[in-house]
Design an enzyme around this catalytic site. Structure first.
Site, PDB file in Angstrom:
ATOM      1  N   ASP A  93       0.845  -1.197   0.000  1.00 24.58           N
ATOM      2  CA  ASP A  93       0.000   0.000   0.000  1.00 24.58           C
ATOM      3  C   ASP A  93       0.885   1.254   0.000  1.00 24.58           C
ATOM      4  O   ASP A  93       1.899   1.273  -0.695  1.00 24.58           O
ATOM      5  CB  ASP A  93      -0.993  -0.070   1.155  1.00 24.58           C
ATOM      6  CG  ASP A  93      -1.898  -1.296   1.042  1.00 24.58           C
ATOM      7  OD1 ASP A  93      -2.390  -1.563  -0.068  1.00 24.58           O
ATOM      8  OD2 ASP A  93      -2.069  -2.017   2.043  1.00 24.58           O
ATOM      9  N   SER A  94       0.572   2.259   0.779  1.00 20.24           N
ATOM     10  CA  SER A  94       1.281   3.532   0.652  1.00 20.24           C
ATOM     11  C   SER A  94       2.714   3.512   1.155  1.00 20.24           C
ATOM     12  O   SER A  94       3.462   4.466   0.920  1.00 20.24           O
ATOM     13  CB  SER A  94       0.503   4.636   1.386  1.00 20.24           C
ATOM     14  OG  SER A  94      -0.676   4.958   0.669  1.00 20.24           O
TER      15      SER A  94
END
Length: 604
Positions: free
Chosen positions: A395-396
């Site tokens: 993810d981020s």
């Protein structure tokens, strides 16, 4: 997911059976009967592929995962989630964008239930067959004709078999058969004793003993196991029917090679025909091999017997080449199996000297892991070792390396990293403005890093990920979001290893580029320590299923690198991972949140 393994099994079994059937059709005349039969051993190996750990043949980066994700921030069905931390480091706030994909959980449970029902049914059938064999053995009587027993021992010597094999008679069988792994029995039908000559007995014994010598009794169990596992695929049943026929033909050929002349060949064929004529029915037992079979298979066997010539020899070189061809064709399945099964991708970590922590009290309600590396002690401290090596979408947290790759590729520079907002309405007001690398990392601005990746280029990103050993390095998902619950995956242990390499610039990148990213990751500092990190939240269909917080703590005398990953059905966010991490760091005496200098909000 069971559905994934079911599909893998269906595709692998269907492809393998089709390949072998085509090779038999095209090159069958070039193979001897024995090589013809042994060709099916490739099927055994192919059917085992779905059960072999994919790390042994990991080609997943060559192929797409097949999932479709919707990541465009302006899409009408885009979901957004935002959660502030109630306690812990008040700088962390989640701004995550949900990807949408079909919910296959109900289908997965349905397919698993159906498959299990079939497995139980066919297992019950196998047990019934095993009980039938036990009854045959229990109600049989020892064979006592001395002349025939002497002949049997002579046949054993011809085949160089030394193990004790019992001969018994039974009214419960219609055709001679052999069974038993530990104590082997040859069962003769007592109702046919009056017409059997010594020659008939010789042919029967040579046939059944060849089955024993060729380990066909063990093969029966392998066939039965795969028929139970792959009961849903009719091609597997077809394949094993053909395999049994090839086995009988190979056995017939082995017997014919021991006989002297064409007259003996005819007598051997007639013995088989006589059992077909006099038997009321053929046995359906899967755990035995027997002389008699279905009328169609008997017809094919007789045709091969009548066409047999001692002088007919096949080229071994051609047979080897055909086997090599078969192995090559079947091996090309490996990358596809690896790509399909990569959801279980695992990193194999040399854990010598690891300290295992019991931190379950911090992870209540979550399936999670915590990894800490003490730089001075050069020691890992891990909670939930199994989970710590299981790869998940970054993810981020990937944006750390997206920024670094862009800097190294001169897409941006530490002094000139601003990108202009194009006016497209974003899910969060904080994203609706121009951004530089620092603000984009602090606010986790998706459009900024998607643009960096586009300018850096697919090939450069893939090459860089492979060079730094970033998880599975798989960017085959949608290019604008391969890091967001898609193809790219990394384990908590690997996150910590990469943070060490990044912090010490083991990548060999320009120092000012490393420093620029470090400054953007700084969360808080005081007189005692500096805390840097990045959160990540994986949201699917509006539910937060995956939460990350990775980073490092710099004290006056040491540096600690950490990664926390949590997962559950709908409440796993980067902010929650951050809260858990801070509690653990405080408990370990490594970092205490304080009122020191803060450096902007961090978003997932």
């Amino acid at each position: 997911m069971f559905l994934t393994h079911f599909i893998i099994g269906l595709l692998v079994s269907s492809f393998s059976v089709t390949v072998i059937l085509l090779i038999r059709k095209w090159f069958g005349r070039q193979l001897t009967a024995k090589w013809h039969y042994h060709l099916w051993m490739f099927l055994f190996m192919a059917l085992a592929l779905p059960f072999i750990p994919t790390d042994l043949y990991n080609f997943s980066s060559l192929f797409s995962s097949g999932d479709t994700y919707q990541i465009n921030a302006s899409s009408s069905n885009m979901n957004k989630t935002g959660t502030d931390m109630i306690q812990g480091l008040h700088l962390i706030q989640d701004f995550s964008v949900s990807v949408n994909r079909p919910d296959l959980s109900l289908l997965n449970r349905g397919v698993m239930g159906l498959w299990m029902s079939g497995v139980l049914l066919f297992t019950f059938t196998m047990v019934r067959g095993w009980l039938t064999i036990r009854r045959i053995k229990r109600h049989s009587s020892p064979f006592s004709t001395q002349e025939v027993l002497v002949l049997f021992e002579e046949c054993k010597k011809r085949l160089q078999i030394k193990k004790s094999i019992k001969i018994v008679m039974s009214k419960r069988v219609q055709s001679p058969m052999i069974f038993g792994l530990f104590q082997t029995y040859i069962v003769l039908p007592s109702q046919h004793e009056n017409w059997l000559s010594l020659k008939d007995y010789e042919y029967i014994f040579l046939h059944e003993l060849n089955h024993y010598k060729n380990r066909d009794l063990q093969t029966n169990y392998v066939i039965l196991f795969y028929q139970i596992i792959y009961w849903f695929n009719p091609l597997v049943w077809l394949a094993f029917r053909e395999m049994r026929l090839d086995r009988e033909i190979a056995c017939d050929t082995s017997v014919l090679q021991l006989l002297d002349d064409d007259h003996s060949f005819s007598e051997y064929g007639n013995t088989i025909i006589n059992f077909l004529v006099l038997s009321k029915r053929s046995s359906n037992l899967q755990l035995v091999t027997q002389l008699n079979d279905s009328k169609l298979q008997i017809k094919k066997r007789i045709e091969r017997i009548s066409a047999y010539k001692h002088s007919a020899k096949k080229s071994i070189r051609k047979s080897v080449l055909i086997y090599v061809l078969a192995s090559i064709i079947l091996t090309i399945q490996l990358p596809f199996v690896s790509a399909f099964a990569k959801e279980n991708d695992r990193y194999y970590f040399n854990n010598d000297g690891v300290v295992h922590e019991d931190l379950h009290q911090f992870f209540k309600g979550y399936d999670g892991s915590f990894v800490l590396y003490d730089h001075d002690a050069q020691q890992y401290r891990i909670y939930n070792e199994e989970k710590s090596t299981l790869r998940a979408s970054p993810d981020s947290t990937y944006k750390i390396y997206s920024a670094l790759f862009a800097l190294e590729s001169n897409v941006i520079s530490p002094e000139e990293s601003k990108l202009s907002w194009d006016g497209t309405e974003q899910p969060y007001d904080a994203w609706n403005m121009d951004q530089d690398v620092s603000s984009a990392l602090q606010k986790s601005v998706n459009w900024y890093f998607q643009e960096l990746d586009r300018r850096t280029g697919f090939e450069t990103i893939q090459s860089n990920l492979q060079e730094i050993n970033y998880g599975n390095s798989d960017v085959s998902g949608e290019f604008s979001g391969f890091w967001n619950e898609s193809s790219l995956k990394i384990s908590p242990v690997e996150q910590v290893q990469l943070l060490q390499a990044f912090y010490n610039n083991q990548f060999g990148y320009k120092e000012r580029h490393i420093q620029a990213v470090k400054e953007a990751l700084l969360l808080e500092k005081n007189e005692e320590a500096r805390l840097s990190g990045k959160t990540g939240t994986g949201a699917v269909n509006g539910k937060n299923i995956n939460g990350w917080f990775i980073g490092y703590v710099e004290t006056k005398n040491n540096t600690y690198f950490f990664a926390t990953n949590i997962q559950n059905e709908d409440d796993s966010s980067g902010s929650k991972a951050g809260e858990i991490t801070l509690s653990i760091l405080k408990d370990l005496g490594i970092y205490n949140e304080n009122e020191g200098e803060k450096y902007g909000k961090k978003h997932s």
